[in-house]
Design an enzyme around this catalytic site. Structure first.
Site, PDB file in Angstrom:
ATOM      1  N   ARG A 107       0.850  -1.187   0.000  1.00 59.32           N
ATOM      2  CA  ARG A 107       0.000   0.000   0.000  1.00 59.32           C
ATOM      3  C   ARG A 107       0.884   1.234   0.000  1.00 59.32           C
ATOM      4  NH1 ARG A 107      -3.444  -2.419  -1.819  1.00 59.32           N
ATOM      5  NH2 ARG A 107      -5.555  -2.837  -1.091  1.00 59.32           N
TER       6      ARG A 107
ATOM      7  N   GLU B  82      -4.010   7.497  -5.465  1.00 67.76           N
ATOM      8  CA  GLU B  82      -4.029   6.891  -6.803  1.00 67.76           C
ATOM      9  C   GLU B  82      -5.257   7.355  -7.576  1.00 67.76           C
ATOM     10  OE1 GLU B  82      -3.801   2.652  -6.183  1.00 67.76           O
ATOM     11  OE2 GLU B  82      -1.933   2.809  -5.058  1.00 67.76           O
TER      12      GLU B  82
ATOM     13  N   HIS C 173      -0.857   0.101 -10.102  1.00 68.91           N
ATOM     14  CA  HIS C 173      -1.566  -0.770  -9.155  1.00 68.91           C
ATOM     15  C   HIS C 173      -2.143  -2.010  -9.869  1.00 68.91           C
ATOM     16  CE1 HIS C 173      -3.801  -0.865  -5.070  1.00 68.91           C
ATOM     17  NE2 HIS C 173      -3.546  -2.086  -5.506  1.00 68.91           N
TER      18      HIS C 173
HETATM   19  C1  DGY Z   1      -5.484  -5.757  -3.336  1.00 69.05           C
HETATM   20  O1  DGY Z   1      -6.231  -6.652  -3.761  1.00 69.05           O
HETATM   21  O2  DGY Z   1      -5.658  -5.195  -2.258  1.00 69.05           O
HETATM   22  C2  DGY Z   1      -4.300  -5.397  -4.151  1.00 69.05           C
HETATM   23  O3  DGY Z   1      -3.864  -4.129  -3.907  1.00 69.05           O
HETATM   24  C3  DGY Z   1      -4.516  -5.658  -5.591  1.00 69.05           C
HETATM   25  O4  DGY Z   1      -3.373  -5.455  -6.332  1.00 69.05           O
END
Ligand code: DGY
Length: 323
Positions: free
Chosen positions: A240, A269, A288
């Site tokens: 994250r 983002e 992402h």
């Molecule tokens: C999630 O599923 O939380 C991830 O960030 C996906 O890439």
């Protein structure tokens, strides 16, 4: 009998929608992504099930309005966007999608690591910008070998362990830090060694982050930490964005306090073309896409629907946060 109502903050695969339509009256948000909070607030009071995405902030205020809601089913492994404690207090279950995305995310972390160490994306930019003038110089576009490097995995859970397996086959040395070490047997089979956080920071050639974003991990990687890393060190983040203080990272990269970074996640983002990270050459930026393979995203949709069904039936989801 009246069908139960389910709201999706964004569309999912056709097979998942078909499945949902068989059982529920569904409504799918279209238009601005993420869904404006005011719209979600106006919907959440009348539904039994909610399917959301990692950028939808499901806070106390929304939960307070969710009078009939039984389950929040997020299409993600991360659930830091949901106030899970408050949801539990209000007897709303929370489902999420781990396991099915482990390999895809570990693959991405590994490919980001290879990319930044071997300067693949940088080379691509050199060619596209017409800057590949001479071929094959002794010092041209030299990268760094992976074999023999020490990979420091911060958070040896499912994804961290899958990354360790990949790194082992590349003859890397692997150290890790968790709140608690894993069993000796597991350590031996993965070929990893437990170290303190400080040792991980100081001894790793590459650090890869695999912990959730919490109050404790927020901005955990900041200038103080970058200054402790090797000058030749790289940072990989597929977890994250908020775990890393982005301003400090930009400074650390520009001032060559660390050698490079490869990121799939950001503090906010999407990032724009004008974001300072896009001006730095020794950084690889992905939008992402940790879980973004056809196969994985379909499996995530399947789990998201199953979690939702179970929650609406008053049962615990397959993958449940809390209960
Ligand atoms: C999630 O599923 O939380 C991830 O960030 C996906 O890439």
């Amino acid at each position: 009998m009246m069908k139960k109502r389910v709201f999706l903050t964004r569309t999912l695969h056709d097979f998942a929608l078909k499945e949902l339509k068989k059982r529920y009256e569904i409504e799918i948000h279209s238009g601005k992504i993420p869904i404006p909070k005011s719209k979600l607030r106006s919907k959440i009071g009348n539904i039994e099930g909610l399917i959301c995405f990692p950028y939808d902030k499901i806070d106390r205020d929304l939960i307070d309005n969710a009078k009939n809601l039984k389950i929040i089913s997020t299409y993600s492994v991360g659930f830091d966007h949901i106030d899970t404690k408050y949801a539990k207090k209000k007897k709303i279950r929370v489902g999420y999608t781990p396991e099915v995305l482990t390999d895809a995310t570990a693959d991405l972390a590994f490919s980001l690591m290879l990319d930044v160490l071997r300067r693949v994306s940088e080379g691509d930019r050199i060619i596209r910008n017409g800057k590949w003038i001479q071929i094959y110089g002794a010092y041209d576009y030299v990268g760094t070998d992976l074999q023999g490097m020490t990979l420091g995995i911060f958070g040896l859970g499912r994804i961290g362990s899958a990354l360790a397996k990949r790194a082992k086959s590349f003859n890397m040395k692997i150290i890790y830090h968790n709140r608690k070490p894993i069993s000796k047997n597991k350590e031996n089979s993965l070929g990893v060694k437990y170290v303190t956080f400080l040792k991980l920071i100081r001894s790793s050639d590459i650090i890869s982050i695999h912990v959730p974003h919490t109050k404790e991990t927020n901005h955990m990687f900041n200038m103080k930490i970058f200054k402790k890393m090797k000058k030749s060190g790289f940072l990989i983040n597929t977890a994250r964005g908020k775990i890393v203080n982005e301003k400090d990272l930009i400074k650390a990269l520009n001032k060559k306090i660390i050698a490079g970074a490869a990121l799939d996640v950001y503090e906010s983002e999407p990032i724009s073309k004008k974001h300072p990270l896009t001006k730095i050459q020794n950084v690889v930026l992905a939008p992402h896409i940790g879980s973004s393979t056809k196969e994985t995203r379909a499996k995530m949709a399947e789990i998201t629907v199953k979690n939702l069904n179970l929650g609406i039936e008053g049962k615990s989801p397959i993958y449940s946060v809390g209960y």
